[in-house]
Design a protein around this motif. Structure first.
Motif, mmCIF file in Angstrom:
data_model
loop_
_atom_site.group_PDB
_atom_site.id
_atom_site.type_symbol
_atom_site.label_atom_id
_atom_site.label_comp_id
_atom_site.label_asym_id
_atom_site.label_seq_id
_atom_site.Cartn_x
_atom_site.Cartn_y
_atom_site.Cartn_z
ATOM 1 N N THR A 144 -29.496 11.445 39.004
ATOM 2 C CA THR A 144 -30.597 10.645 39.559
ATOM 3 C C THR A 144 -31.944 11.269 39.216
ATOM 4 N N ALA A 145 -32.039 12.600 39.291
ATOM 5 C CA ALA A 145 -33.287 13.282 38.920
ATOM 6 C C ALA A 145 -33.615 13.025 37.448
ATOM 7 N N THR A 146 -32.587 12.980 36.603
ATOM 8 C CA THR A 146 -32.796 12.687 35.179
ATOM 9 C C THR A 146 -33.328 11.267 34.993
ATOM 10 N N GLU A 147 -32.807 10.331 35.769
ATOM 11 C CA GLU A 147 -33.303 8.950 35.696
ATOM 12 C C GLU A 147 -34.777 8.879 36.123
ATOM 13 N N VAL A 148 -35.130 9.620 37.164
ATOM 14 C CA VAL A 148 -36.531 9.643 37.617
ATOM 15 C C VAL A 148 -37.420 10.245 36.523
ATOM 16 N N PHE A 149 -36.961 11.340 35.920
ATOM 17 C CA PHE A 149 -37.720 11.978 34.839
ATOM 18 C C PHE A 149 -37.910 11.004 33.675
ATOM 19 N N THR A 150 -36.877 10.284 33.321
ATOM 20 C CA THR A 150 -36.954 9.317 32.225
ATOM 21 C C THR A 150 -37.989 8.238 32.526
ATOM 22 N N GLU A 151 -37.976 7.742 33.764
ATOM 23 C CA GLU A 151 -38.925 6.691 34.146
ATOM 24 C C GLU A 151 -40.361 7.208 34.197
ATOM 25 N N ARG A 152 -40.548 8.440 34.661
ATOM 26 C CA ARG A 152 -41.898 8.997 34.848
ATOM 27 C C ARG A 152 -42.485 9.569 33.567
ATOM 28 N N VAL A 153 -41.639 10.138 32.714
ATOM 29 C CA VAL A 153 -42.136 10.890 31.554
ATOM 30 C C VAL A 153 -41.812 10.209 30.228
ATOM 31 N N VAL A 154 -40.535 9.868 30.028
ATOM 32 C CA VAL A 154 -40.110 9.390 28.709
ATOM 33 C C VAL A 154 -40.559 7.954 28.444
ATOM 34 N N ARG A 155 -40.246 7.045 29.349
ATOM 35 C CA ARG A 155 -40.562 5.625 29.084
ATOM 36 C C ARG A 155 -42.053 5.375 28.852
ATOM 37 N N PRO A 156 -42.962 5.937 29.663
ATOM 38 C CA PRO A 156 -44.388 5.721 29.374
ATOM 39 C C PRO A 156 -44.796 6.257 28.006
ATOM 40 N N ALA A 157 -44.233 7.403 27.618
ATOM 41 C CA ALA A 157 -44.588 7.984 26.311
ATOM 42 C C ALA A 157 -44.126 7.096 25.164
ATOM 43 N N LEU A 168 -45.550 12.720 25.383
ATOM 44 C CA LEU A 168 -44.389 13.359 25.997
ATOM 45 C C LEU A 168 -44.793 14.684 26.647
ATOM 46 N N PHE A 169 -45.609 15.446 25.942
ATOM 47 C CA PHE A 169 -46.060 16.728 26.503
ATOM 48 C C PHE A 169 -46.916 16.505 27.746
ATOM 49 N N GLU A 170 -47.841 15.556 27.679
ATOM 50 C CA GLU A 170 -48.724 15.295 28.823
ATOM 51 C C GLU A 170 -47.928 14.813 30.030
ATOM 52 N N GLY A 171 -46.954 13.949 29.780
ATOM 53 C CA GLY A 171 -46.123 13.463 30.872
ATOM 54 C C GLY A 171 -45.319 14.578 31.510
ATOM 55 N N TRP A 172 -44.815 15.452 30.673
ATOM 56 C CA TRP A 172 -44.035 16.595 31.164
ATOM 57 C C TRP A 172 -44.913 17.547 31.968
ATOM 58 N N LEU A 173 -46.116 17.770 31.482
ATOM 59 C CA LEU A 173 -47.061 18.635 32.185
ATOM 60 C C LEU A 173 -47.384 18.053 33.562
ATOM 61 N N THR A 174 -47.608 16.752 33.611
ATOM 62 C CA THR A 174 -47.901 16.075 34.875
ATOM 63 C C THR A 174 -46.711 16.172 35.821
ATOM 64 N N ASP A 221 -44.473 18.491 36.029
ATOM 65 C CA ASP A 221 -44.358 19.834 36.586
ATOM 66 C C ASP A 221 -45.540 20.161 37.501
ATOM 67 N N ARG A 222 -46.743 19.815 37.065
ATOM 68 C CA ARG A 222 -47.949 20.170 37.817
ATOM 69 C C ARG A 222 -48.047 19.407 39.138
ATOM 70 N N ASP A 223 -47.672 18.119 39.116
ATOM 71 C CA ASP A 223 -47.855 17.275 40.295
ATOM 72 C C ASP A 223 -46.693 17.343 41.281
ATOM 73 N N LYS A 224 -45.681 18.155 40.978
ATOM 74 C CA LYS A 224 -44.564 18.375 41.909
ATOM 75 C C LYS A 224 -43.977 17.050 42.389
ATOM 76 N N ILE A 225 -43.411 16.304 41.464
ATOM 77 C CA ILE A 225 -42.799 15.021 41.803
ATOM 78 C C ILE A 225 -41.795 15.206 42.939
ATOM 79 N N PHE A 226 -41.069 16.331 42.896
ATOM 80 C CA PHE A 226 -40.209 16.714 44.017
ATOM 81 C C PHE A 226 -40.884 17.881 44.715
ATOM 82 N N GLU A 227 -40.861 17.877 46.045
ATOM 83 C CA GLU A 227 -41.696 18.807 46.814
ATOM 84 C C GLU A 227 -41.442 20.277 46.487
ATOM 85 N N GLY A 228 -40.230 20.617 46.078
ATOM 86 C CA GLY A 228 -39.928 22.002 45.766
ATOM 87 C C GLY A 228 -40.196 22.372 44.321
#
Length: 199
Positions: A60-73, A86-92, A94-101
């Motif tokens: 499920t986390a992989t699906e969220v990552f795909t929707e947030r990072v891969v598909r927009p790129a 892809l790099f900018e999406g990945w940076l966002t 990690d930086r924006d803590k999509i998951f609280e931890g």
């Protein structure tokens, strides 16, 4: 979506948030049941085992990552613009803590690197798929004439991945205020080295 599917999805969303705080190994059906105010037997009906819960959390986390990072790129123009997206999406991510931890994949890698089993296999496959995605974006940049024909796209993906892991470590553990600046410099250096000088 049926009620059972909605419940399952809600459980997984909560499980990801919890795993990002306590780790996959710290995630348990009992702890998740308490977090959701559900019975352990009701939760067990959805997952059957802790191992299956861990696998589904990672999927499920992989699906969220795909929707947030891969598909927009992938909506960006082919070649270097897509590599950059892809790099900018990945940076966002990690930086924006999509998951609280923080990034669940980095945390899971530390937990599972020496722990064979279905969860580790799932994590390894997701990271191989991500590296393949980065390499394919670089391959397309070569085909578009943005990168040199002799660029080793797998090495490019490896070095980009390493830059992001360094960013995560510097930002989360070291609290380095220059973490993002350094990551961007590392990525720009990769682009400069890969670019076709005739473009």
């Amino acid at each position: 979506m049926r009620k059972g599917e909605l419940t399952h999805q809600t459980i997984l969303e909560t499980a990801i948030r919890l795993a990002s705080r306590v780790g996959l190994q710290g995630l348990s059906i009992g702890g998740l049941a308490e977090e959701l105010s559900l019975s352990k037997s009701g939760l067990f009906a959805h997952f059957k085992s802790k191992a299956e819960l861990q696998v589904q959390v990672l999927q499920t986390a992989t699906e969220v990552f795909t929707e947030r990072v891969v598909r927009p790129a992938l909506t960006r123009p082919r070649g270097e613009p897509r590599v950059r997206a892809l790099f900018e999406g990945w940076l966002t991510w990690d930086r924006d803590k999509i998951f609280e931890g923080g990034c669940i994949f980095v945390a899971a890698a530390a937990e599972l690197d020496d722990a064979p089993g279905p969860a580790r296999d799932t994590l390894v496959q997701s990271q191989r798929d991500w590296l393949d995605c980065l390499a394919q974006a670089a391959r397309i940049a070569v085909a578009e004439g943005h990168f040199r024909k002799d660029v080793d796209v797998e090495q490019f993906a490896h070095d980009e991945y390493a830059a992001m892991l360094g960013f995560h470590h510097s930002q989360r553990l070291m609290k380095d205020p220059q973490a993002e600046t350094r990551a961007r410099r590392a990525f720009e250096a990769l682009l400069v080295a890969a670019r076709n000088p005739s473009t």
